[in-house]
Enzyme design. Sequence first.
Site, mmCIF file in Angstrom:
data_model
loop_
_atom_site.group_PDB
_atom_site.id
_atom_site.type_symbol
_atom_site.label_atom_id
_atom_site.label_comp_id
_atom_site.label_asym_id
_atom_site.label_seq_id
_atom_site.Cartn_x
_atom_site.Cartn_y
_atom_site.Cartn_z
ATOM 1 N N ASN A 1 -33.510 8.439 -28.928
ATOM 2 C CA ASN A 1 -34.529 9.326 -29.510
ATOM 3 C C ASN A 1 -35.623 8.446 -30.123
ATOM 4 O O ASN A 1 -35.472 7.226 -30.184
ATOM 5 C CB ASN A 1 -33.909 10.284 -30.541
ATOM 6 C CG ASN A 1 -33.212 9.536 -31.653
ATOM 7 O OD1 ASN A 1 -33.821 8.754 -32.369
ATOM 8 N ND2 ASN A 1 -31.901 9.749 -31.780
ATOM 9 N N VAL B 1 -24.797 9.654 -25.001
ATOM 10 C CA VAL B 1 -24.711 8.291 -24.468
ATOM 11 C C VAL B 1 -25.230 7.277 -25.492
ATOM 12 O O VAL B 1 -24.734 6.140 -25.567
ATOM 13 C CB VAL B 1 -25.430 8.207 -23.099
ATOM 14 C CG1 VAL B 1 -26.932 8.302 -23.216
ATOM 15 C CG2 VAL B 1 -25.024 6.948 -22.354
ATOM 16 N N ASP B 2 -26.180 7.688 -26.299
ATOM 17 C CA ASP B 2 -26.730 6.828 -27.355
ATOM 18 C C ASP B 2 -25.628 6.431 -28.345
ATOM 19 O O ASP B 2 -25.445 5.236 -28.660
ATOM 20 C CB ASP B 2 -27.851 7.611 -28.060
ATOM 21 C CG ASP B 2 -28.728 6.764 -28.970
ATOM 22 O OD1 ASP B 2 -28.590 5.525 -28.948
ATOM 23 O OD2 ASP B 2 -29.558 7.354 -29.686
ATOM 24 N N THR C 1 -30.757 15.011 -19.776
ATOM 25 C CA THR C 1 -30.026 16.182 -19.255
ATOM 26 C C THR C 1 -28.860 16.623 -20.141
ATOM 27 O O THR C 1 -28.126 17.539 -19.779
ATOM 28 C CB THR C 1 -29.513 15.947 -17.816
ATOM 29 O OG1 THR C 1 -28.543 14.899 -17.838
ATOM 30 C CG2 THR C 1 -30.640 15.596 -16.878
ATOM 31 N N GLY C 2 -28.696 15.983 -21.291
ATOM 32 C CA GLY C 2 -27.659 16.400 -22.236
ATOM 33 C C GLY C 2 -28.276 17.223 -23.345
ATOM 34 O O GLY C 2 -28.750 18.342 -23.129
HETATM 35 N N1 AR6 Z 1 -21.876 7.131 -20.045
HETATM 36 C C1 AR6 Z 1 -22.709 7.743 -19.164
HETATM 37 N N2 AR6 Z 1 -23.272 8.935 -19.404
HETATM 38 C C2 AR6 Z 1 -22.999 9.546 -20.576
HETATM 39 C C3 AR6 Z 1 -22.149 8.977 -21.561
HETATM 40 C C4 AR6 Z 1 -21.575 7.705 -21.249
HETATM 41 N N3 AR6 Z 1 -20.765 7.072 -22.096
HETATM 42 N N4 AR6 Z 1 -22.094 9.837 -22.607
HETATM 43 C C5 AR6 Z 1 -22.855 10.907 -22.300
HETATM 44 N N5 AR6 Z 1 -23.390 10.736 -21.074
HETATM 45 P P1 AR6 Z 1 -27.495 12.792 -23.854
HETATM 46 P P2 AR6 Z 1 -30.427 13.207 -23.780
HETATM 47 C C6 AR6 Z 1 -24.300 11.618 -20.316
HETATM 48 O O1 AR6 Z 1 -27.313 14.023 -24.633
HETATM 49 O O2 AR6 Z 1 -30.260 14.546 -23.162
HETATM 50 C C7 AR6 Z 1 -28.762 11.588 -28.415
HETATM 51 O O3 AR6 Z 1 -28.292 12.125 -29.601
HETATM 52 C C8 AR6 Z 1 -24.336 13.077 -20.644
HETATM 53 O O4 AR6 Z 1 -23.269 13.750 -19.986
HETATM 54 O O5 AR6 Z 1 -26.741 11.570 -24.240
HETATM 55 O O6 AR6 Z 1 -31.470 12.284 -23.241
HETATM 56 C C9 AR6 Z 1 -30.007 10.722 -28.602
HETATM 57 O O7 AR6 Z 1 -29.991 10.028 -29.827
HETATM 58 C C10 AR6 Z 1 -25.692 13.494 -20.058
HETATM 59 O O8 AR6 Z 1 -25.571 13.750 -18.678
HETATM 60 O O9 AR6 Z 1 -29.072 12.325 -23.825
HETATM 61 C C11 AR6 Z 1 -31.112 11.728 -28.556
HETATM 62 O O10 AR6 Z 1 -31.307 12.366 -29.810
HETATM 63 C C12 AR6 Z 1 -26.539 12.234 -20.216
HETATM 64 O O11 AR6 Z 1 -25.633 11.190 -20.595
HETATM 65 C C13 AR6 Z 1 -30.630 12.751 -27.560
HETATM 66 O O12 AR6 Z 1 -29.209 12.665 -27.585
HETATM 67 C C14 AR6 Z 1 -27.631 12.342 -21.263
HETATM 68 O O13 AR6 Z 1 -27.202 13.146 -22.343
HETATM 69 C C15 AR6 Z 1 -31.103 12.426 -26.165
HETATM 70 O O14 AR6 Z 1 -30.712 13.478 -25.312
#
Ligand code: AR6
Length: 170
Positions: free
Chosen positions: A23, A32-33, A117-118
């Site tokens: 973010n 993932v973050d 996409t999360g």
């Molecule tokens: N390895 C690979 N993919 C993953 C993992 C992992 N260990 N964990 C989750 N995913 P998101 P965004 C996938 O929500 O939508 C955070 O709080 C997950 O299934 O992580 O860009 C940041 O700080 C999904 O498909 O990221 C921001 O505030 C993908 O990673 C916000 O979320 C992205 O989901 C960013 O949201």
Amino acid sequence: MNINAIQADITRLKVDAVVNAANTSLLGGGGVDGAIHRAAGPELLTACKELGGCATGEAKLTDGFELPARYVIHTVGPVWKGGEQGEEALLASCYRQSLALAATVNADTVAFPSISTGVYRFPIQQAAAIAVSTVKTVLKKYPSVESVTFCCFSADELAVYNACLNQLTD
Ligand code: AR6
């Protein structure tokens, strides 16, 4: 040019650079973050604090610390607001800027999560199509980058990325 998709935990990948879906604060979060920060250890947060945040669509670099990956490229995807707020262009910019940064540090192998996409709710089909087509176009500019992996967390996500990859064969 080697572009592929796998189902895996991105924190376990032995690539030169993993991309983090961060973010604008770059101070950590969920998804993932959170996983990348936990696996990299507290030095990652210390390094991120020195970066002064990151605008949506841009990318910044740190070391990988305790990750198997040498570098983390932190990029900030757009929050999905219905598609009329420039979300597609901002998402493409994340992939473009991340690869440009990978090339500047000679990272040959790069892995991306499915950015936005999360928590940010970007529709997966649209996001995967943008991810695959942008990477494919941009890689032509950076021949030093040998392979790009789309690291999907779920089998459903992987199926979507594979469908996009299959549609885009030259
Ligand atoms: N390895 C690979 N993919 C993953 C993992 C992992 N260990 N964990 C989750 N995913 P998101 P965004 C996938 O929500 O939508 C955070 O709080 C997950 O299934 O992580 O860009 C940041 O700080 C999904 O498909 O990221 C921001 O505030 C993908 O990673 C916000 O979320 C992205 O989901 C960013 O949201």
